[in-house]
Motif scaffolding. Structure first.
Motif, PDB file in Angstrom:
ATOM      1  N   ASN A  86     -15.136  43.822   8.060  1.00  0.00           N
ATOM      2  CA  ASN A  86     -15.124  45.109   8.745  1.00  0.00           C
ATOM      3  C   ASN A  86     -14.968  46.178   7.665  1.00  0.00           C
ATOM      4  O   ASN A  86     -13.864  46.455   7.196  1.00  0.00           O
ATOM      5  CB  ASN A  86     -13.962  45.174   9.741  1.00  0.00           C
ATOM      6  CG  ASN A  86     -14.009  46.431  10.591  1.00  0.00           C
ATOM      7  OD1 ASN A  86     -14.421  47.494  10.126  1.00  0.00           O
ATOM      8  ND2 ASN A  86     -13.589  46.314  11.836  1.00  0.00           N
ATOM      9  N   HIS A  87     -16.091  46.749   7.258  1.00  0.00           N
ATOM     10  CA  HIS A  87     -16.074  47.663   6.114  1.00  0.00           C
ATOM     11  C   HIS A  87     -15.294  48.943   6.408  1.00  0.00           C
ATOM     12  O   HIS A  87     -14.678  49.517   5.496  1.00  0.00           O
ATOM     13  CB  HIS A  87     -17.502  47.984   5.681  1.00  0.00           C
ATOM     14  CG  HIS A  87     -18.230  46.793   5.132  1.00  0.00           C
ATOM     15  ND1 HIS A  87     -17.976  46.294   3.872  1.00  0.00           N
ATOM     16  CD2 HIS A  87     -19.160  45.972   5.687  1.00  0.00           C
ATOM     17  CE1 HIS A  87     -18.735  45.235   3.652  1.00  0.00           C
ATOM     18  NE2 HIS A  87     -19.462  45.009   4.736  1.00  0.00           N
ATOM     19  N   ASP A  88     -15.278  49.388   7.659  1.00  0.00           N
ATOM     20  CA  ASP A  88     -14.506  50.585   8.007  1.00  0.00           C
ATOM     21  C   ASP A  88     -13.016  50.351   7.765  1.00  0.00           C
ATOM     22  O   ASP A  88     -12.318  51.216   7.208  1.00  0.00           O
ATOM     23  CB  ASP A  88     -14.737  50.964   9.470  1.00  0.00           C
ATOM     24  CG  ASP A  88     -16.137  51.508   9.714  1.00  0.00           C
ATOM     25  OD1 ASP A  88     -16.785  51.933   8.732  1.00  0.00           O
ATOM     26  OD2 ASP A  88     -16.586  51.494  10.872  1.00  0.00           O
ATOM     27  N   VAL A  89     -12.532  49.174   8.167  1.00  0.00           N
ATOM     28  CA  VAL A  89     -11.110  48.851   7.968  1.00  0.00           C
ATOM     29  C   VAL A  89     -10.801  48.705   6.479  1.00  0.00           C
ATOM     30  O   VAL A  89      -9.752  49.155   5.995  1.00  0.00           O
ATOM     31  CB  VAL A  89     -10.737  47.563   8.727  1.00  0.00           C
ATOM     32  CG1 VAL A  89      -9.309  47.130   8.390  1.00  0.00           C
ATOM     33  CG2 VAL A  89     -10.880  47.771  10.223  1.00  0.00           C
ATOM     34  N   LEU A  90     -11.720  48.095   5.735  1.00  0.00           N
ATOM     35  CA  LEU A  90     -11.525  47.948   4.291  1.00  0.00           C
ATOM     36  C   LEU A  90     -11.392  49.307   3.608  1.00  0.00           C
ATOM     37  O   LEU A  90     -10.520  49.507   2.747  1.00  0.00           O
ATOM     38  CB  LEU A  90     -12.702  47.174   3.677  1.00  0.00           C
ATOM     39  CG  LEU A  90     -12.755  45.674   3.934  1.00  0.00           C
ATOM     40  CD1 LEU A  90     -14.103  45.102   3.517  1.00  0.00           C
ATOM     41  CD2 LEU A  90     -11.626  44.959   3.193  1.00  0.00           C
ATOM     42  N   VAL A  91     -12.242  50.243   3.991  1.00  0.00           N
ATOM     43  CA  VAL A  91     -12.204  51.578   3.377  1.00  0.00           C
ATOM     44  C   VAL A  91     -10.938  52.314   3.788  1.00  0.00           C
ATOM     45  O   VAL A  91     -10.227  52.882   2.953  1.00  0.00           O
ATOM     46  CB  VAL A  91     -13.459  52.379   3.774  1.00  0.00           C
ATOM     47  CG1 VAL A  91     -13.319  53.830   3.328  1.00  0.00           C
ATOM     48  CG2 VAL A  91     -14.707  51.754   3.153  1.00  0.00           C
ATOM     49  N   GLN A  92     -10.642  52.310   5.093  1.00  0.00           N
ATOM     50  CA  GLN A  92      -9.465  53.035   5.578  1.00  0.00           C
ATOM     51  C   GLN A  92      -8.174  52.439   5.019  1.00  0.00           C
ATOM     52  O   GLN A  92      -7.202  53.157   4.770  1.00  0.00           O
ATOM     53  CB  GLN A  92      -9.443  53.011   7.110  1.00  0.00           C
ATOM     54  CG  GLN A  92     -10.573  53.821   7.746  1.00  0.00           C
ATOM     55  CD  GLN A  92     -10.699  53.568   9.235  1.00  0.00           C
ATOM     56  OE1 GLN A  92      -9.861  52.918   9.852  1.00  0.00           O
ATOM     57  NE2 GLN A  92     -11.770  54.083   9.832  1.00  0.00           N
ATOM     58  N   GLY A  93      -8.168  51.104   4.819  1.00  0.00           N
ATOM     59  CA  GLY A  93      -6.975  50.454   4.292  1.00  0.00           C
ATOM     60  C   GLY A  93      -6.896  50.483   2.780  1.00  0.00           C
ATOM     61  O   GLY A  93      -5.920  49.989   2.205  1.00  0.00           O
ATOM     62  N   ARG A  94      -7.936  51.048   2.145  1.00  0.00           N
ATOM     63  CA  ARG A  94      -7.988  51.135   0.680  1.00  0.00           C
ATOM     64  C   ARG A  94      -7.724  49.779   0.031  1.00  0.00           C
ATOM     65  O   ARG A  94      -6.886  49.634  -0.872  1.00  0.00           O
ATOM     66  CB  ARG A  94      -6.981  52.171   0.179  1.00  0.00           C
ATOM     67  CG  ARG A  94      -7.267  53.583   0.690  1.00  0.00           C
ATOM     68  CD  ARG A  94      -6.278  54.588   0.172  1.00  0.00           C
ATOM     69  NE  ARG A  94      -6.574  55.926   0.670  1.00  0.00           N
ATOM     70  CZ  ARG A  94      -5.847  57.016   0.398  1.00  0.00           C
ATOM     71  NH1 ARG A  94      -4.776  56.910  -0.367  1.00  0.00           N
ATOM     72  NH2 ARG A  94      -6.199  58.202   0.884  1.00  0.00           N
TER      73      ARG A  94
END
Length: 231
Positions: A86-94
């Motif tokens: 889940n790339h959105d979660v990866l980005v938001q979670g840094r």
């Protein structure tokens, strides 16, 4: 739908198989593989596989939780290197590359250990180009079924059917709306759903040994003990 309770997982599997066999999409399945979600989904799946005259296997998946918030999934993994993120979660979670790799190493070690316990040295059934009929004993949040559908597609399944005896109405609806899922078959979606176990008279835990025995019996019945006969 009926609120009558199932005697046990085998009974639930037989009832589920009867309904599946009547569904137009399921009747038209080409080269299906029935995949039980360990551990409780396997005895249910065994009855479905028998009715559909299809091979039975397990589908073991592991969630990849955020390093600082493990309950939130940043992806999932399956065997043979299958991974969905889940790339959105990866980005938001840094999440750094190193952090992701560390979580995946830990979860993959657990996944491989479970596969060895359940299947031993037997090879997995190849899903490439086939229909994955993913079976569980019930759905509460739908999280495992959701991840399993994604991983089955990642492993090459041409289509995915989710089947369960009972489920929370909201979760079943969310699963049916997934683009990766072609059909959801659920016998009972009771209002006020509280837990899967409430809908069984016997809901004792399925053991690792029971899963091993069910898979071994299914393989022997189909192939007379010949290893690797299903691709």
């Amino acid at each position: 739908m009926s609120s009558e309770r199932f005697t046990d997982r085998r009974d639930a599997g037989r009832r589920l198989a009867g309904v599946l066999a009547e569904r137009p999409l399921v009747r038209a399945l080409v080269d299906p593989v029935v995949l039980g979600l360990p551990r409780g989904g396997v005895p249910v799946a065994a009855e479905v596989a028998l009715a559909l005259d299809a091979p039975l296997d397990v589908l073991v998946v592991r969630k990849l939780g955020l390093p600082r918030q493990p309950e939130l999934a940043m992806g999932a993994i399956g065997e043979r290197g299958a991974r969905v993120l889940n790339h959105d979660v990866l980005v938001q979670g840094r999440v750094s590359t190193e952090e992701l790799a560390a979580v995946e190493r830990r979860e993959r070690a657990e996944l491989e250990a479970r596969l060895l316990r359940f299947r031993g040295d037997a090879p997995p059934i190849d899903l490439a180009g086939r229909t994955a009929v993913i079976v569980d004993d019930g759905v509460a949040t739908g999280a495992t079924a959701r991840v399993a559908s994604l991983v089955a597609r990642e492993l090459g399944a041409a289509s995915v059917v989710l089947a369960m005896p009972v489920g929370a109405p909201e979760s079943v609806a969310e699963l049916a709306a997934m683009p990766e899922v072609d059909e959801v078959v659920c016998l009972n979606t009771p209002h006020g759903f509280m837990s899967v176990g409430m809908h069984y008279l016997d809901f004792r835990q399925t053991t690792d040994a029971a899963v091993q025995a069910i898979l071994a019996d299914a393989h022997h019945d189909r192939h007379g003990g010949r290893p690797g006969a299903d691709r």
